[in-house]
Scaffold this motif. Structure first.
Motif, PDB file in Angstrom:
ATOM      1  N   LEU A   1      68.426  59.469  40.380  1.00 37.98           N
ATOM      2  CA  LEU A   1      68.838  58.064  40.385  1.00 37.98           C
ATOM      3  C   LEU A   1      67.668  57.178  39.957  1.00 37.98           C
ATOM      4  N   THR A   2      67.937  56.276  39.031  1.00 39.47           N
ATOM      5  CA  THR A   2      66.942  55.316  38.576  1.00 39.47           C
ATOM      6  C   THR A   2      66.934  54.124  39.527  1.00 39.47           C
ATOM      7  N   VAL A   3      65.738  53.718  39.953  1.00 38.86           N
ATOM      8  CA  VAL A   3      65.615  52.673  40.977  1.00 38.86           C
ATOM      9  C   VAL A   3      64.621  51.605  40.516  1.00 38.86           C
ATOM     10  N   PHE A   4      65.042  50.344  40.636  1.00 38.25           N
ATOM     11  CA  PHE A   4      64.129  49.216  40.468  1.00 38.25           C
ATOM     12  C   PHE A   4      64.010  48.539  41.826  1.00 38.25           C
ATOM     13  N   LEU A   5      62.798  48.521  42.340  1.00 36.15           N
ATOM     14  CA  LEU A   5      62.530  48.124  43.718  1.00 36.15           C
ATOM     15  C   LEU A   5      61.632  46.893  43.756  1.00 36.15           C
ATOM     16  N   VAL A   6      62.133  45.824  44.366  1.00 33.92           N
ATOM     17  CA  VAL A   6      61.330  44.626  44.608  1.00 33.92           C
ATOM     18  C   VAL A   6      60.857  44.683  46.053  1.00 33.92           C
ATOM     19  N   GLU A   7      59.553  44.589  46.263  1.00 36.76           N
ATOM     20  CA  GLU A   7      59.012  44.805  47.617  1.00 36.76           C
ATOM     21  C   GLU A   7      57.772  43.955  47.891  1.00 36.76           C
ATOM     22  N   GLN A   8      57.705  43.438  49.139  1.00 27.36           N
ATOM     23  CA  GLN A   8      56.463  42.820  49.602  1.00 27.36           C
ATOM     24  C   GLN A   8      55.534  43.851  50.228  1.00 27.36           C
ATOM     25  N   ASN A   9      56.120  44.955  50.720  1.00 32.44           N
ATOM     26  CA  ASN A   9      55.310  46.019  51.312  1.00 32.44           C
ATOM     27  C   ASN A   9      54.727  46.853  50.178  1.00 32.44           C
ATOM     28  N   ALA A  10      53.616  46.363  49.617  1.00 34.19           N
ATOM     29  CA  ALA A  10      53.063  46.946  48.395  1.00 34.19           C
ATOM     30  C   ALA A  10      52.609  48.385  48.594  1.00 34.19           C
ATOM     31  N   TYR A  11      52.074  48.695  49.750  1.00 36.57           N
ATOM     32  CA  TYR A  11      51.557  50.047  49.989  1.00 36.57           C
ATOM     33  C   TYR A  11      52.675  51.083  49.878  1.00 36.57           C
ATOM     34  N   HIS A  12      53.749  50.884  50.621  1.00 33.53           N
ATOM     35  CA  HIS A  12      54.863  51.841  50.587  1.00 33.53           C
ATOM     36  C   HIS A  12      55.517  51.877  49.208  1.00 33.53           C
ATOM     37  N   ALA A  13      55.674  50.710  48.595  1.00 28.82           N
ATOM     38  CA  ALA A  13      56.343  50.633  47.295  1.00 28.82           C
ATOM     39  C   ALA A  13      55.552  51.366  46.214  1.00 28.82           C
ATOM     40  N   LEU A  14      54.242  51.148  46.175  1.00 28.29           N
ATOM     41  CA  LEU A  14      53.412  51.785  45.144  1.00 28.29           C
ATOM     42  C   LEU A  14      53.233  53.281  45.396  1.00 28.29           C
ATOM     43  N   LYS A  15      53.242  53.683  46.652  1.00 27.64           N
ATOM     44  CA  LYS A  15      53.195  55.120  46.955  1.00 27.64           C
ATOM     45  C   LYS A  15      54.444  55.822  46.456  1.00 27.64           C
ATOM     46  N   LEU A  16      55.562  55.142  46.547  1.00 27.17           N
ATOM     47  CA  LEU A  16      56.854  55.712  46.171  1.00 27.17           C
ATOM     48  C   LEU A  16      57.079  55.695  44.663  1.00 27.17           C
ATOM     49  N   ALA A  17      56.608  54.643  43.996  1.00 26.37           N
ATOM     50  CA  ALA A  17      57.002  54.375  42.609  1.00 26.37           C
ATOM     51  C   ALA A  17      56.230  55.203  41.592  1.00 26.37           C
ATOM     52  N   HIS A  18      56.927  55.523  40.486  1.00 30.06           N
ATOM     53  CA  HIS A  18      56.243  56.111  39.330  1.00 30.06           C
ATOM     54  C   HIS A  18      55.367  55.047  38.665  1.00 30.06           C
ATOM     55  N   ARG A  19      55.927  53.846  38.513  1.00 29.12           N
ATOM     56  CA  ARG A  19      55.183  52.750  37.897  1.00 29.12           C
ATOM     57  C   ARG A  19      55.423  51.467  38.672  1.00 29.12           C
TER      58      ARG A  19
END
Length: 254
Positions: free
Chosen positions: A202-220
């Motif tokens: 599944l392709t996901v576009f994630l908007v997040e204030q929790n930058a640590y969790h978001a960047l750990k999860l994301a490819h880019r």
């Protein structure tokens, strides 16, 4: 090409993106909310957009969904220009959104909320899809007869994501899924997003204030400041940057 655009081009994988935002400007009346945004999401990626509160992250998410519509620039999805399409047409194109603040139907039961999600496309695969979301979110199976408004914040967020999944999206848009939730629940939700991407592509576009969790999860990831993309790179690259750490990761590593 701006520094942010050049970095975005360098960081993005080869091939046609599933979602492309090019030079998008969005206004609220005379106020410029997005000031020429360029970004891409490729098939099978998790891409995150981080930034301070009020940077324009949710506005970009809403603009992709057609409300408000971009006044300048283009948004293409799966090769089609959707810039001026109404929201109800966009939601029928295998794009599903779990909006900020969850926005479930509080007077409806969990089951009725899920039926609403499925009805956006068709109900042909309802039983199969229901089984899938109950496996992802077992608590929802236990709460299926309960009104959405009586669920905890974490359960409501799970319901919002599950409702979006019931439409069988190719692209899942998640707006602040961790907002106001306990760290343990946040961890659980991010693990489910990872599972959906890894196991189902599944392709996901994630908007997040929790930058640590978001960047750990994301490819880019992309960084937005005052309606502009100012940085981009892989999740790991952005996590390692001192300026990102200073601005967005203070106390964020839970």
């Amino acid at each position: 090409m701006s520094e942010g655009s050049a970095a975005a081009a360098a960081a993005a994988p080869a091939g046609e993106p599933l979602l492309r935002v090019s030079g998008v400007k969005t206004y609220y009346g005379k106020i410029v909310a997005l000031r020429g945004v360029d970004m891409e999401v490729h098939p099978g990626e998790i891409v995150t957009l981080i930034g301070a509160n009020g940077a324009g992250k949710s506005t970009l998410m809403m603009t992709i969904c057609g409300s408000p519509q971009a006044r300048e620039g283009t948004i293409t999805y799966d090769g089609l220009d959707i810039t001026q399409m109404p929201t109800h047409e966009i939601t029928r194109m295998s794009i599903a959104q779990s909006p900020e603040g969850r926005r479930i139907f509080p007077r409806m039961t969990v089951m009725e909320n899920l039926q609403m999600g499925a009805s956006i496309t068709d109900m042909t695969h309802f039983d199969k899809d229901l089984k899938r979301v109950f496996e992802l979110f077992p608590i929802l199976a236990k709460r299926k007869g309960q009104r959405g408004g009586t669920l905890s914040g974490g359960e409501q967020q799970m319901l919002a994501i599950a409702r979006a999944l019931m439409s069988r999206p190719k692209l899942l848009l998640l707006d602040e899924p961790s907002l106001g939730l306990a760290p343990l629940v946040v961890k659980q939700i991010f693990e489910i997003i990872h599972e959906l991407n890894t196991n189902e592509g599944l392709t996901v576009f994630l908007v997040e204030q929790n930058a640590y969790h978001a960047l750990k999860l994301a490819h880019r990831g992309y960084v937005m400041v005052n309606g502009l993309i100012t940085m981009s790179g892989t999740g790991r690259e952005l996590l390692a940057r001192d300026d990102v750490k200073a601005a967005y990761l203070e106390g964020g590593a839970h």
